[in-house]
Design a protein around this motif. Structure first.
Motif, PDB file in Angstrom:
ATOM      1  N   THR A 139       0.614   7.963  -1.645  1.00  0.00           N
ATOM      2  CA  THR A 139       0.287   8.064  -0.222  1.00  0.00           C
ATOM      3  C   THR A 139       1.096   9.132   0.505  1.00  0.00           C
ATOM      4  N   TYR A 198       3.963   8.623   1.737  1.00  0.00           N
ATOM      5  CA  TYR A 198       4.791   7.945   2.735  1.00  0.00           C
ATOM      6  C   TYR A 198       6.265   8.087   2.388  1.00  0.00           C
ATOM      7  N   ASP A 243       0.817  -1.213   0.000  1.00  0.00           N
ATOM      8  CA  ASP A 243       0.000   0.000   0.000  1.00  0.00           C
ATOM      9  C   ASP A 243       0.853   1.267   0.000  1.00  0.00           C
ATOM     10  N   ARG A 262       3.705   1.747   1.229  1.00  0.00           N
ATOM     11  CA  ARG A 262       4.544   1.931   2.408  1.00  0.00           C
ATOM     12  C   ARG A 262       5.585   0.810   2.486  1.00  0.00           C
ATOM     13  N   VAL A 290      -5.298   9.549   3.852  1.00  0.00           N
ATOM     14  CA  VAL A 290      -4.582   8.364   3.383  1.00  0.00           C
ATOM     15  C   VAL A 290      -3.102   8.485   3.701  1.00  0.00           C
ATOM     16  N   SER A 291      -2.564   9.676   3.646  1.00  0.00           N
ATOM     17  CA  SER A 291      -1.136   9.913   3.885  1.00  0.00           C
ATOM     18  C   SER A 291      -0.824   9.831   5.382  1.00  0.00           C
ATOM     19  N   THR A 319      -8.688   9.078  -4.955  1.00  0.00           N
ATOM     20  CA  THR A 319      -8.093   9.963  -3.953  1.00  0.00           C
ATOM     21  C   THR A 319      -7.833  11.344  -4.550  1.00  0.00           C
TER      22      THR A 319
END
Length: 374
Positions: free
Chosen positions: A156, A158, A128, A130, A303-304, A344
């Motif tokens: 994301t 990340y 995902d 990450r 989401v982040s 998103t």
């Protein structure tokens, strides 16, 4: 020494811009550098050509200060994807990467695997966006000789911890796509064996700019498959085709660089270094926190990451089912530039994002909330 306010003065975009993860509006410093270079090339006074060629060394020095790699191990690239192709085609063994990395990485790996049949790929699924040290630890095995990650995930926001990743992968090659975050994230680039990036986003240097930065270990391991006449140890090898100068960064070049692009990217990196990447990062994350607070107030699911050490300048929300269109309309009608992707909405801010842009975002979110209430 540059102050934060002086750095912010180089931002020229109009209010409403929240899309650095797609395109970084060119800075005033880079614009002035470009004008000066083209003026020099237009007039071509005696010695102008020699002066222009000095940007090769200038870029190497600027990137070396950022990545910690030797200046001799740095070459200019027109974009991140070209750099990654040169690296992945030069790699043999077994590479580990997430299937969900930005396409530049997986496409380069699959192309190299298919063309040369000397590279195997182990895919990480379900990360995902990450790719953490824990995720890598679970996927590693004795066959893996290289690991590839992005510094900041584009979907994301990340941020990968390069130091921690180095600790878990040992002496395997670490290849980093740094396009999201280069120049604004205070990463441990020296932990990477290859750093590839373009300068058109957070560095604000415009299209056609980028670099590859190698460790000595990487140059020992990589085969310069995509290598032109400038990649040999001879200057203009007329009448013969020497082997590539294996073990050197220049072996991965195919022709002379775009010296004007080097000047633009050098100016951008020098400006950031003069302020200090930690100071730039702190300003970026402070601005990102302001965005997060406004999105929370609008009840938009984040989401982040919320953890400061995992954050970047990218903030992402996933509106409730059926609400993406309403949010998109509110942002568009207010004059805000963002990115919508796969359900998103992504907001990306820089140290110089101006207060009037945040007022516009607040207004757009009020409109969005009112549409929810009715």
């Amino acid at each position: 020494m540059t102050t934060l306010e002086q750095f912010r003065d180089t931002f020229l975009e109009e209010p409403g811009y929240l899309n650095y993860a797609s395109i970084g509006p060119v800075s005033a410093t880079v614009r002035d550098e470009l004008r000066a270079e083209y003026d020099s090339l237009t007039r071509m006074r005696f010695g102008a050509g020699d002066r222009t060629r000095t940007h090769d060394d200038r870029l190497a020095d600027a990137v070396s200060a950022m990545t910690g790699h030797s200046g001799a191990n740095i070459i200019a690239q027109p974009n991140t994807s070209t750099g990654l192709l040169r690296v992945l085609f030069g790699l043999s063994g077994h590479i580990l990467m997430s299937r969900d990395e930005f396409p530049s990485l997986p496409v380069a790996a699959v192309r190299a695997q298919g063309a040369l049949d000397r590279l195997s790929i182990t895919w990480i699924d379900g990360a995902d966006g990450r790719v953490s040290p824990d995720v890598l630890t679970q996927a590693l095995n004795d066959d893996i000789t290289a690991v590839a990650v992005t510094l900041v995930d584009a979907r994301t926001g990340y941020r990968a911890d390069l130091s921690a990743i180095r600790d878990v992968i040992g002496d395997r090659l670490l290849i980093v796509d740094a396009i999201q975050g280069a120049g604004v994230i205070d990463a441990d680039y020296a932990a990477a064996d290859v750093v590839a990036t373009g300068g058109q986003k957070w560095l604000r240097a415009g299209w056609g700019t980028g670099f590859l930065s190698f460790s000595d270990h990487a140059l020992e391991r990589l085969d310069p498959v995509i290598s032109g006449y400038t990649g040999t140890a001879e200057y203009e090898p007329w009448g013969t085709v020497p082997d590539a100068a294996r073990g050197s960064a220049s072996a991965f070049t195919v022709a002379g660089p775009d010296y004007v692009a080097e000047a633009r990217l050098s100016a951008a990196i020098e400006e950031i270094t003069a302020l200090g990447i930690p100071q730039v990062e702190a300003a970026v994350l402070d601005r990102a926190d302001e965005v997060i607070a406004m999105l929370d107030a609008a009840d938009l699911p984040l989401v982040s990451p919320r953890k400061r050490d995992e954050q970047s300048g990218i903030v992402v929300v996933r509106p409730a089912e059926g609400r993406l269109g309403a949010l998109g309309a509110a942002l568009h009608n207010t004059g805000l530039t963002t990115t919508a992707r796969q359900g998103t909405v992504r907001f990306s801010v820089h140290a110089g994002t101006i207060d009037s842009t945040f007022r516009m975002l607040k207004q757009a979110l009020l409109v969005y909330r009112s549409s929810t209430d009715t």
